[in-house]
Write a protein that holds these residues in place. Sequence first.
Motif, PDB file in Angstrom:
ATOM      1  N   ASP A   1      -4.337  14.715 -17.810  1.00 46.22           N
ATOM      2  CA  ASP A   1      -3.478  13.694 -17.218  1.00 46.22           C
ATOM      3  C   ASP A   1      -4.363  12.553 -16.732  1.00 46.22           C
ATOM      4  OD1 ASP A   1      -4.707  14.762 -14.984  1.00 46.22           O
ATOM      5  OD2 ASP A   1      -2.938  15.882 -14.339  1.00 46.22           O
ATOM      6  N   ASP A   2      -3.735  11.577 -16.069  1.00 49.96           N
ATOM      7  CA  ASP A   2      -4.497  10.418 -15.613  1.00 49.96           C
ATOM      8  C   ASP A   2      -5.572  10.816 -14.604  1.00 49.96           C
ATOM      9  OD1 ASP A   2      -2.900   8.912 -17.239  1.00 49.96           O
ATOM     10  OD2 ASP A   2      -1.667   8.072 -15.624  1.00 49.96           O
ATOM     11  N   GLU A   3      -5.292  11.816 -13.778  1.00 51.64           N
ATOM     12  CA  GLU A   3      -6.281  12.281 -12.808  1.00 51.64           C
ATOM     13  C   GLU A   3      -7.516  12.837 -13.512  1.00 51.64           C
ATOM     14  OE1 GLU A   3      -6.681  15.510  -9.132  1.00 51.64           O
ATOM     15  OE2 GLU A   3      -4.704  15.029  -9.964  1.00 51.64           O
ATOM     16  N   PHE A   4      -7.276  13.577 -14.603  1.00 47.12           N
ATOM     17  CA  PHE A   4      -8.392  14.108 -15.388  1.00 47.12           C
ATOM     18  C   PHE A   4      -9.189  12.971 -16.018  1.00 47.12           C
ATOM     19  CE2 PHE A   4      -9.737  15.240 -19.782  1.00 47.12           C
ATOM     20  CZ  PHE A   4     -10.790  16.087 -19.449  1.00 47.12           C
ATOM     21  N   ALA A   5      -8.488  11.946 -16.548  1.00 48.51           N
ATOM     22  CA  ALA A   5      -9.166  10.807 -17.167  1.00 48.51           C
ATOM     23  C   ALA A   5     -10.075  10.113 -16.165  1.00 48.51           C
ATOM     24  CB  ALA A   5      -8.147   9.822 -17.724  1.00 48.51           C
ATOM     25  N   GLN A   6      -9.604   9.955 -14.927  1.00 51.95           N
ATOM     26  CA  GLN A   6     -10.398   9.299 -13.884  1.00 51.95           C
ATOM     27  C   GLN A   6     -11.590  10.161 -13.468  1.00 51.95           C
ATOM     28  OE1 GLN A   6      -7.494   8.476 -10.820  1.00 51.95           O
ATOM     29  NE2 GLN A   6      -6.160   7.401 -12.280  1.00 51.95           N
TER      30      GLN A   6
ATOM     31  N   ARG B   1     -12.632  18.859 -21.507  1.00 48.47           N
ATOM     32  CA  ARG B   1     -11.954  19.722 -20.517  1.00 48.47           C
ATOM     33  C   ARG B   1     -12.851  20.912 -20.148  1.00 48.47           C
ATOM     34  NH1 ARG B   1      -6.513  21.934 -22.494  1.00 48.47           N
ATOM     35  NH2 ARG B   1      -6.260  22.500 -20.293  1.00 48.47           N
ATOM     36  N   GLN B   2     -13.505  21.483 -21.148  1.00 50.42           N
ATOM     37  CA  GLN B   2     -14.356  22.646 -20.891  1.00 50.42           C
ATOM     38  C   GLN B   2     -15.543  22.286 -20.003  1.00 50.42           C
ATOM     39  OE1 GLN B   2     -15.311  24.133 -24.783  1.00 50.42           O
ATOM     40  NE2 GLN B   2     -13.330  25.147 -25.060  1.00 50.42           N
ATOM     41  N   ARG B   3     -16.042  21.052 -20.116  1.00 49.77           N
ATOM     42  CA  ARG B   3     -17.139  20.627 -19.265  1.00 49.77           C
ATOM     43  C   ARG B   3     -16.721  20.595 -17.796  1.00 49.77           C
ATOM     44  NH1 ARG B   3     -19.204  15.012 -21.289  1.00 49.77           N
ATOM     45  NH2 ARG B   3     -20.168  15.152 -19.212  1.00 49.77           N
TER      46      ARG B   3
ATOM     47  N   GLN C   1     -11.836  31.088 -18.017  1.00 51.28           N
ATOM     48  CA  GLN C   1     -12.069  29.663 -17.769  1.00 51.28           C
ATOM     49  C   GLN C   1     -10.748  28.951 -17.549  1.00 51.28           C
ATOM     50  OE1 GLN C   1     -13.680  27.175 -20.991  1.00 51.28           O
ATOM     51  NE2 GLN C   1     -15.140  26.320 -19.519  1.00 51.28           N
ATOM     52  N   GLU C   2     -10.653  28.261 -16.426  1.00 52.00           N
ATOM     53  CA  GLU C   2      -9.466  27.487 -16.093  1.00 52.00           C
ATOM     54  C   GLU C   2      -9.766  26.021 -16.358  1.00 52.00           C
ATOM     55  OE1 GLU C   2      -8.609  28.398 -12.039  1.00 52.00           O
ATOM     56  OE2 GLU C   2      -7.852  30.413 -12.497  1.00 52.00           O
ATOM     57  N   LEU C   3      -8.985  25.420 -17.239  1.00 53.11           N
ATOM     58  CA  LEU C   3      -9.220  24.042 -17.656  1.00 53.11           C
ATOM     59  C   LEU C   3      -8.275  23.093 -16.937  1.00 53.11           C
ATOM     60  CD1 LEU C   3      -9.565  24.600 -21.516  1.00 53.11           C
ATOM     61  CD2 LEU C   3     -11.361  24.586 -19.783  1.00 53.11           C
ATOM     62  N   PRO C   4      -8.741  21.891 -16.606  1.00 52.79           N
ATOM     63  CA  PRO C   4      -7.876  20.909 -15.948  1.00 52.79           C
ATOM     64  C   PRO C   4      -6.806  20.391 -16.900  1.00 52.79           C
ATOM     65  CG  PRO C   4      -9.973  19.907 -16.538  1.00 52.79           C
ATOM     66  CD  PRO C   4     -10.107  21.372 -16.821  1.00 52.79           C
ATOM     67  N   GLU C   5      -5.682  19.981 -16.337  1.00 53.38           N
ATOM     68  CA  GLU C   5      -4.616  19.389 -17.131  1.00 53.38           C
ATOM     69  C   GLU C   5      -5.073  18.021 -17.659  1.00 53.38           C
ATOM     70  OE1 GLU C   5      -1.705  20.626 -18.041  1.00 53.38           O
ATOM     71  OE2 GLU C   5      -2.165  22.520 -17.038  1.00 53.38           O
TER      72      GLU C   5
END
Length: 477
Positions: free
Chosen positions: A247-252, A147-149, A241-245
């Motif tokens: 979820d499936d969108e993040f996995a993709q 997530r941090q990346r 730092q704002e991290l993405p949730e």
Amino acid sequence: MKSAVETLSPTRVKLTVEVPFEELKPSLDKAYKTIAQQINIPGFRRGKVPASIIDRQVGREAVVAQALDEIVTNAYREALEENELTPLAQPEALEVAERSGDDPVEFTAEVDVKPEIELPDYEGLEAKVDDLAVTDEDVEEQVQNLRQRFGTLADVERAAADGDFVTIDLVATKDGEVVPGAEVSGMSYQVGRGGMLDGLDEALVGLSAGESKDFTSQLVGGDLVGEGVEVKVTVTAVQEQELPEVDDEFAQMASEFDTVEELTADVRERLTRGKRLEQAAAARDAVLEALLDKVSVPLPETMVTDELNARRQSVEQQLAMAGITMEKYLEDEEQTIEEFEADLERRVRDAVAAQFLLDEIAKREELGVDQNDLSQHIVRRAQQSGQDPQEFANHMFEHNHIPELVQEIVRGKALATLVETAKVTDESGEHVELKNLLPDGTIGEPQAEEAEAEAEADVETDADETAETSDEAGTEK
């Protein structure tokens, strides 16, 4: 040639060698030819000066002295082979006895040699390692790193907190003078990361953009490394730092997977493979330690001392590159210098003893090295050092390091032989698979012989079950 060996210790001998004068003739002829090429005598072409003229112009003893250098070197080597001695260093206390006329050449030399070792039974050594465990926390940590990346930074109008990214100006002074090389501006730094200056993270927490703070610290590099300095740090910007949730969108976005479940399953599998390799490394150490416990290996003190000095120097170089003093390192490790030295010597002695044992096992098992083994080892070593494989290979050949690489390979094969036949279990009593472990941490298919043995065992089991069924049927009738 005659030779005799006097054992001074289990790892040191004194060689006495006697060479009849007639065996000196080939070396004498060679010495005459060499000198004939080096001198100019009127009436003779270079290289064609007769021996009698050389004796008058240069002296017979000078020719004999040059011949002796070669004969002693060759005779020493032959004496080692004749007495089946493996030297560990250059000979010391080399003395050539005075002689006259056609007397034999006699010399003595002391040298450290590989000790004679009576190998214990090393098949089926037992060793225990920690359980292989990948926790949910381990997986969560890896996902968090991912997530941090893919995180983004946003400016905030508040004081810096742990985990924030700040832009800072920093200057260190000593006795009111700026320390050379200890002044930076516009540097990005994550609060809480550590590793820069002691006290920096504590000073940054609570500072807003435009605010400064003074603190004392010690430099970790430069000419004043380890000395106390006054440091002033000024924050010019604070970012969160704002991290993405997750979820499936993040996995993709972060992987080739379509769902979070697939992503986390892959993370767990990769962690498992890594832990399996760590467990295998621990198993190798444990098996080798089990072997060391079964035999006492005499060690040459000169070799131990040289290795101790080399390792001590390596540690000091690594600490210097990291900007850490030995005092700081010992403090972090909660060790005294006496404990550090004792631990270092223990590890060196175990390492030297292990080398001797693995060499003996390789000899007994008749383990060898082919071109493919050497090529793969060179590529692997080059990758580990971040070098081009061809450049690394050229360096090894030019500096005659190939025998050392061959020795590394043979010892690696000997250790693999030990491990493959060992009985390694984890703390839970489960068998640890090592024989079919692949370099990527996966378990490969059993080799042909092993697969055949398993198949035969299955056939025997099926036959036993069939026989039991038949017996039961007969009993019912």
